[in-house]
Design a protein around this motif. Structure first.
Motif, short mmCIF file in Angstrom:
data_model
loop_
_atom_site.label_atom_id
_atom_site.label_comp_id
_atom_site.label_asym_id
_atom_site.label_seq_id
_atom_site.Cartn_x
_atom_site.Cartn_y
_atom_site.Cartn_z
N UNK A 206 0.83 -1.15 0.05
CA UNK A 206 0.03 0.02 -0.07
C UNK A 206 0.81 1.41 -0.10
N UNK A 207 1.92 1.30 0.82
CA UNK A 207 2.60 2.53 0.75
C UNK A 207 3.60 2.75 -0.32
N UNK A 208 3.43 3.86 -0.99
CA UNK A 208 4.10 4.23 -2.12
C UNK A 208 3.62 3.33 -3.38
N UNK A 209 2.65 2.36 -3.15
CA UNK A 209 2.00 1.76 -4.14
C UNK A 209 3.27 0.55 -4.74
N UNK A 210 4.25 0.23 -3.87
CA UNK A 210 5.43 -0.55 -4.24
C UNK A 210 4.76 -1.83 -4.96
N UNK A 211 5.43 -2.49 -6.09
CA UNK A 211 4.81 -3.44 -6.66
C UNK A 211 5.98 -4.59 -6.94
N UNK A 212 5.99 -5.86 -6.70
CA UNK A 212 6.82 -6.72 -7.03
C UNK A 212 5.89 -8.00 -7.71
N UNK A 213 6.55 -8.01 -8.95
CA UNK A 213 5.96 -9.40 -9.95
C UNK A 213 6.97 -10.31 -9.81
N UNK A 214 6.72 -11.33 -9.12
CA UNK A 214 7.79 -12.46 -9.03
C UNK A 214 7.63 -13.78 -9.78
#
Length: 341
Positions: A206-214
């Motif tokens: 949620x914070x900073x809309x960080x995304x990780x596609x693993x």
């Protein structure tokens, strides 16, 4: 300013109502037939998750040499959380709700009052004295240079100087607080939504809309350096193991907490394992000779939130007013200091 994570090394609130499941070193149990499965057969980790415990990252000095609290101490902490939860609802702040007073710490830990913090359910109490399980002293094994950098970051946190857009820390700039603490940040935007598809696990922070596609299809690492590194996953029984390397070096940037900064030598190994319907055991091992004298490991119990929980837009620098105003204020302070000489 960015809404901060609230996971300062030794400043997590000591509070909680419910006992956490016993959480020691990473479990090595075999795959369980009761673990929920996706349609394609992988363990189902989907949903919104958040760390809701009261265990600090590092072991406080008063508990040196003690990995666990007594039953009496646990009961006292549950009572303390009950009192602090009531005070939060009554609008009290600072020491009354488990934070340092404004007089003691006018900025760090008091950036936002309770109105801006989503405590949700009361904090959960555990007998553990630190999230770090290795080294056995429960402390971050900083190098001498990193310890100096940590002291510098702490001293300038929220006070500058602010002469350039590079002077605020990465969180204040609404970039990121780093992958290392992403899965277990506190009540300021600490939700993580996990979504799975065949061959991939995606985590939206949620914070900073960080995304990780693993990817979890067995592919090797790419030789491309990125802010969040290059993550590849695999399944070991019911445990998702994520190996992340190839971080871009950002040790020259300002960081609120030095232990979250990436360097080219940073290597993370994360383990995600459901231990019951509403709890995930998240284990992270951090290796980075640029910052630490040896690898360290933390084991974090993470709670699953209700199925209707939403992750909303995180308007960190809405309208982008904060940065020019911050720099304008820095120049005003500098002019006042010069005129008083």
């Amino acid at each position: 300013m960015a809404i901060r994570s609230g996971v300062a090394i030794a400043s997590l609130a000591v509070a909680g109502l419910m006992a956490l499941p016993a959480c020691g070193p990473p479990s090595s149990t075999a795959a369980s037939s009761t673990t929920p499965r996706t349609a394609w057969g992988h363990p189902d980790l989907q949903g919104v998750w958040r760390y809701e415990g009261a265990i600090p990252l590092e072991r406080p000095e008063q508990f040196a040499g003690r990995a666990s609290l007594t039953e009496k101490e646990v009961a006292e902490r549950r009572q303390l959380e009950q009192e602090q939860a009531a005070k939060r609802l009554a609008g009290q702040e600072g020491a009354a709700v488990g934070r340092r007073s404004v007089a003691e710490s006018p900025i760090r830990g008091n950036e936002y009052n309770s109105f801006w913090q989503d405590h949700g359910r009361p904090r959960q109490v555990s007998s553990r004295t630190s999230l770090i399980v290795d080294p056995s002293d429960g402390r971050l094994p900083f190098t001498a240079d990193a310890r100096k950098a940590e002291a510098r970051a702490s001293a300038r946190y929220g006070v500058g100087p602010y002469e350039s857009y590079l002077d605020p820390d990465t969180g204040e700039r609404c970039l990121t607080d780093g992958v290392t603490g992403m899965m277990w940040q506190g009540p300021n935007g600490g939700h993580n939504r996990i979504v799975q598809s065949p061959g991939y696990v995606t985590i939206l922070h949620e914070e900073y809309r960080d995304r990780r596609v693993i990817p979890v299809d067995g592919r090797p690492h790419k030789n491309i350096r990125q802010w969040f590194g290059d993550a590849v996953g695999r399944w070991e029984g019911d445990t998702l193991v994520v190996d992340t390397t190839n971080f871009i070096d950002r040790t020259n940037y300002e960081w609120a907490n030095i232990w979250t900064r990436p360097s080219e030598s940073l290597h993370l190994v994360e383990r995600f394992k459901r231990i019951d319907a509403n709890t995930m055991e998240y284990t992270i091992t951090v290796e980075d000779p640029t910052t630490f004298t040896r690898p360290w490991t933390a084991v974090i119990p993470i709670s699953k939130l209700s199925g209707d929980t939403q992750i909303y837009e995180y308007a960190c620098h809405e309208g982008n007013y904060a940065m020019p105003n911050l720099l304008r204020g820095g120049r005003t302070d500098a002019a006042r200091a010069a005129s008083s000489r």
